[in-house]
Scaffold this motif. Structure first.
Motif, PDB file in Angstrom:
ATOM      1  N   THR B 103      19.426   7.049  50.727  1.00 22.17           N
ATOM      2  CA  THR B 103      19.142   8.318  50.042  1.00 22.17           C
ATOM      3  C   THR B 103      18.009   8.190  49.010  1.00 22.17           C
ATOM      4  O   THR B 103      17.120   9.047  48.970  1.00 22.17           O
ATOM      5  CB  THR B 103      20.440   8.869  49.425  1.00 22.17           C
ATOM      6  N   PRO B 104      17.999   7.129  48.194  1.00 22.02           N
ATOM      7  CA  PRO B 104      16.865   7.007  47.262  1.00 22.02           C
ATOM      8  C   PRO B 104      15.516   6.847  47.976  1.00 22.02           C
ATOM      9  O   PRO B 104      14.482   7.217  47.418  1.00 22.02           O
ATOM     10  CB  PRO B 104      17.204   5.748  46.441  1.00 22.02           C
ATOM     11  N   GLU B 106      14.714   8.507  50.620  1.00 21.71           N
ATOM     12  CA  GLU B 106      14.317   9.874  50.977  1.00 21.71           C
ATOM     13  C   GLU B 106      13.513  10.460  49.815  1.00 21.71           C
ATOM     14  O   GLU B 106      12.523  11.151  50.014  1.00 21.71           O
ATOM     15  CB  GLU B 106      15.551  10.750  51.233  1.00 21.71           C
ATOM     16  N   TYR B 107      13.974  10.173  48.599  1.00 21.56           N
ATOM     17  CA  TYR B 107      13.276  10.704  47.435  1.00 21.56           C
ATOM     18  C   TYR B 107      11.881  10.070  47.304  1.00 21.56           C
ATOM     19  O   TYR B 107      10.899  10.752  47.009  1.00 21.56           O
ATOM     20  CB  TYR B 107      14.100  10.480  46.164  1.00 21.56           C
ATOM     21  N   GLU B 136      11.841  15.760  52.942  1.00 22.50           N
ATOM     22  CA  GLU B 136      12.450  14.536  52.408  1.00 22.50           C
ATOM     23  C   GLU B 136      13.239  14.847  51.140  1.00 22.50           C
ATOM     24  O   GLU B 136      14.299  14.268  50.902  1.00 22.50           O
ATOM     25  CB  GLU B 136      11.384  13.473  52.119  1.00 22.50           C
ATOM     26  N   CYS B 140      17.252  14.185  50.617  1.00 19.63           N
ATOM     27  CA  CYS B 140      17.830  13.511  49.464  1.00 19.63           C
ATOM     28  C   CYS B 140      18.911  14.390  48.835  1.00 19.63           C
ATOM     29  O   CYS B 140      20.035  13.957  48.585  1.00 19.63           O
ATOM     30  CB  CYS B 140      16.716  13.193  48.470  1.00 19.63           C
ATOM     31  N   GLN B 143      22.043  14.954  51.110  1.00 22.81           N
ATOM     32  CA  GLN B 143      22.872  13.749  51.213  1.00 22.81           C
ATOM     33  C   GLN B 143      23.706  13.566  49.953  1.00 22.81           C
ATOM     34  O   GLN B 143      24.911  13.291  50.019  1.00 22.81           O
ATOM     35  CB  GLN B 143      21.992  12.520  51.471  1.00 22.81           C
ATOM     36  N   THR B 161      21.858   5.611  42.223  1.00 26.61           N
ATOM     37  CA  THR B 161      20.420   5.470  41.921  1.00 26.61           C
ATOM     38  C   THR B 161      20.182   4.271  40.996  1.00 26.61           C
ATOM     39  O   THR B 161      19.223   3.531  41.152  1.00 26.61           O
ATOM     40  CB  THR B 161      19.816   6.735  41.274  1.00 26.61           C
TER      41      THR B 161
END
Lengths: 89, 508, 115
Positions: B103-104, B106-107, B136, B140, B143, B161
């Motif tokens: 997920t991070p 995606e950011y 994206e 993030c 998710q 995170t």
């Protein structure tokens, strides 16, 4: 060797109609069901015809709606008003 | 007179190139300062044509529709105690690894595609990068939103995170992406859009989402497929972008080939975490890593590289190594996590008999001979109350940052050690693939923030393991350690009481 | 081959220089043919650490969780330092016999020590 193209579609109402249309319009296409999705393989080239999907859904289907159902694909893409083609050059 | 309706292709042209202009009072090179330093030569940006003719108006329409579908599922999940529908609490560890590790990224992808949307000189590519940047960010957010439901009940999700920036195994995905975003725009496109999204992403998302579906995780399936529908557009962008670079100038071919070689190997190493998840963390299994590799790399990738051969592009270097290792990689990765579960924000566990039988069937040439005896020894130790944990900290690869657990091709008992010298220091790598990457740009990789070395420099909260785990924000005794005896196991068994007979995990 | 960069001569900090380890240097050790220990192990050791301290205290603290360790006779082990055969002297320090920052020590025990 004819290189295979493929597209994976979600198992949803729209998705089932798209897969059915592909199988009807591409005699060499084969479908492989997986949990929640169906992978369709075809040698060389595969076409998704809007009229064919529309007929099965009983409503007008815009080829751009493919973005709501597609999971993955293998091959190059060409898109116009009536169809979406996946192919190798 | 009614205005004539534009065809899809005309509309696409109007909404992309039609919006572009040539700078007049600034030099082109000053407006696009990143366009040339990588050595890529582009003669005609107008030759670029986006395969999907998606314009911004249609983009908003379809993305809104995807969101409506997804949030209907998220609401339903929350209202119906969706957490009870999963096959087993052990499954959730795959979700933990996903939100901590993926997920991070995606950011980061959101940020860097925004950078490309500003800095690529071609209007068609800029519009595609802009859409991808928004995609994206959506991935993030959705998710986090979806998995937040599980955070109410399960451990290890609460501070993903923070963990992504600090934990030893999360430095693997983090450094992968940092490597890509610190490269130029064309290497980034080749690395993320082509090598990762086109060649390898199917191995990440498709088996993971299919696995989620098979394990009753409706929420993950839904965000996964919602994201994956964008992914097809991203993949196609990657393929067309690489093809465009190759067609523009012959001098681009060796540069692009070098990037393909590098990023194939980087992506493949990163996927060892995914492969481990497929083979070890899904109670109900869809396909093995070996099978997924055959379907999504050997077959699909074979067709791809046969197609690119006309430009003088060959299969990625060391693809043969990946093929030869496919019966070993996931077992060795699981071994790393089993060794260091006390320092991880997820659980590992004993491999039960049914699972061993599945692994023997899927890996007939490797599992019974090399890995089953190891697991049986670990089980004996656990049964004596001495669950095996590694007391030392692992040696890490300078490039992929994975503990150096991978073995020599053809010799699964011997670790593959590689070493390079640079500026009077030694740098260790896990494979010829990672060593080549180091040797090509040593001044880049000599800067690596290796979690183990940072601990020994005193940069991670203290000299003892509990201090380091506090610095990681690991809730000790809940987030880490074996699943057997964990609060999650206790909770799951309590939930399942009355639903089915309670069976001890190891004997299941 | 230099990294392609906007500004020629690009370079950055080497994060793991020996000066950053507060007087210690990193040494990697690996007990061969025991891959229940998934990889080599990283140790921060003062260069003056006698080899006997490595074998007498440090290695047992790492490897004794394996029941096979009880059978190991390290005086009969076969050693390799940074890719070359090595005959360490227990009385001398690591630095005195060529162990440097980020050196790799591999050792074989049991039947394969003599192989």
């Amino acid at each position: 060797m004819i290189k295979p193209v493929s597209i994976s579609i979600q198992n949803t109402q729209d998705g089932f109609a798209i897969v059915e249309a592909i199988l009807a319009d591409n005699p060499e296409a084969t479908s492989n069901p997986l949990p929640a999705m169906t992978k369709v393989d075809c040698p060389g080239r595969l076409v998704i015809r809007a009229d064919s999907v529309s007929e099965r859904l009983g409503r007008e289907w815009d080829p751009q709606e493919i973005h709501l159902s597609v999971i993955s694909l293998s091959g190059s893409v060409d898109e116009d008003d009536g169809s979406l083609i996946i192919f190798w050059r | 007179m009614t205005p004539r309706k534009m065809s899809l292709k005309q509309k696409y042209g109007a909404y992309t190139r039609g919006l572009d202009w040539k700078p007049t009072y600034q030099r082109e090179d000053d407006v696009f300062p990143f366009a040339k330093y990588e050595g890529i030569k582009i003669h005609d940006w107008d030759a670029w044509e986006d395969p999907f003719k998606l314009t911004m108006d249609a983009y908003w329409k379809f993305q809104a529709e995807k969101e409506r579908k997804l949030y209907a599922v998220i609401d339903s999940m929350a209202q119906n105690n969706g957490q009870l529908g999963i096959t087993d609490a052990r499954y959730l560890n795959a979700v933990k690894l996903f939100i901590q590790g993926v997920t991070p990224l995606e950011y980061q992808a959101h940020r860097h595609f925004a950078h490309l949307a500003r800095h690529l000189p071609g209007a068609g590519l800029r519009v595609a990068a802009q859409m991808q940047s928004i995609d994206e960010l959506r991935h993030c957010q959705t998710q986090i939103h979806t998995i937040s439901h599980y955070n109410k009940y399960f451990d290890g999700i609460h501070d993903f995170t923070h963990m992504h920036d600090r934990l030893w195994y999360l430095s693997v995905p983090k450094s992968f992406f940092d490597d890509a975003t610190s490269a130029g725009p064309f290497e980034f496109l080749t690395s993320i859009s082509f090598a990762f999204e086109y060649v390898l992403t199917n191995l990440l998302f498709v088996p993971f989402m299919s696995g989620a579906a098979y394990n009753g995780d409706m929420a993950t399936v839904t965000f996964g497929f919602s994201a994956q529908s964008d992914e097809s557009r991203h993949m196609t962008l990657g393929l067309e972008a690489v093809r465009f670079l190759l067609e523009q100038d012959e001098a681009n071919v060796p540069i692009v080939q070098g990037w393909i070689d590098k990023w194939f190997w980087r992506g493949y190493r990163l996927l060892s975490l995914v492969g481990m998840m497929m083979d070890y963390m899904l109670p109900k299994k869809v396909m093995s890593w070996g099978e997924a590799w055959e379907t999504y790399y050997e077959q699909a990738g074979g067709a791809l590289f046969a197609d690119l051969a006309r430009y003088g592009i060959r299969e990625p270097k060391y693809a043969d190594v990946a093929k030869a290792e496919k019966g070993h990689m996931t077992h060795q990765a699981w071994g790393i996590f089993y060794n260091y579960t006390h320092a991880a924000a997820m659980h590992t566990w004993d491999i039960d008999e049914a699972h061993m039988a599945w692994l023997r069937e899927k890996y007939p040439d490797t599992f019974a001979q090399h890995y089953e005896p190891r697991y049986r020894k670990w089980r004996e130790q656990a049964e004596e109350g001495k669950r095996f944990y590694n007391n030392g900290l692992p040696q890490l690869c300078q490039v992929c940052q994975i503990p150096m657990a991978f073995t020599e091709v053809g010799d699964p008992n011997t670790i593959s050690f590689r070493v390079s010298e640079h500026g009077g220091d030694r740098f260790h790598t896990c494979s010829d693939g990672c060593k080549d990457i180091f040797d090509h740009e040593p001044e880049k990789y000599a800067q690596a923030w290796l979690p183990v070395h940072q601990i020994f420099q005193g940069a991670c909260g203290g000299a003892t393991l509990p201090e380091v785990l506090d610095w990681y924000h690991i809730n000790q005794g809940a987030d880490n350690m074996d699943y057997a005896g964990s609060p999650e196991e206790e909770q799951w068994n309590r939930w399942m009481e009355g639903r089915r007979p309670v069976v001890p995990v190891a004997a299941e | 081959m230099a990294t392609a960069s906007l500004h020629p001569g690009y370079t950055g900090p080497v994060r793991d220089r020996v000066e950053n380890f507060n007087g210690a240097q990193l040494v990697y050790v690996h007990w061969e043919e025991h891959l229940n220990f998934c990889s080599a192990i990283t140790l921060p050791l003062p260069p003056q650490t006698p080899f006997a301290a490595l074998t007498g205290e440090i290695l047992p603290s790492l490897y004794a969780v394996d029941p096979e360790w009880a059978e190991v006779d390290l005086s009969k082990a076969r050693w390799m330092l940074d890719g070359a055969d090595w005959t360490p002297d227990p009385a001398r320090s690591l630095a005195d016999q060529g162990v440097g920052h980020k050196s790799l020590i591999r050792f074989w025990t049991g039947p394969s020590a003599t192989a």
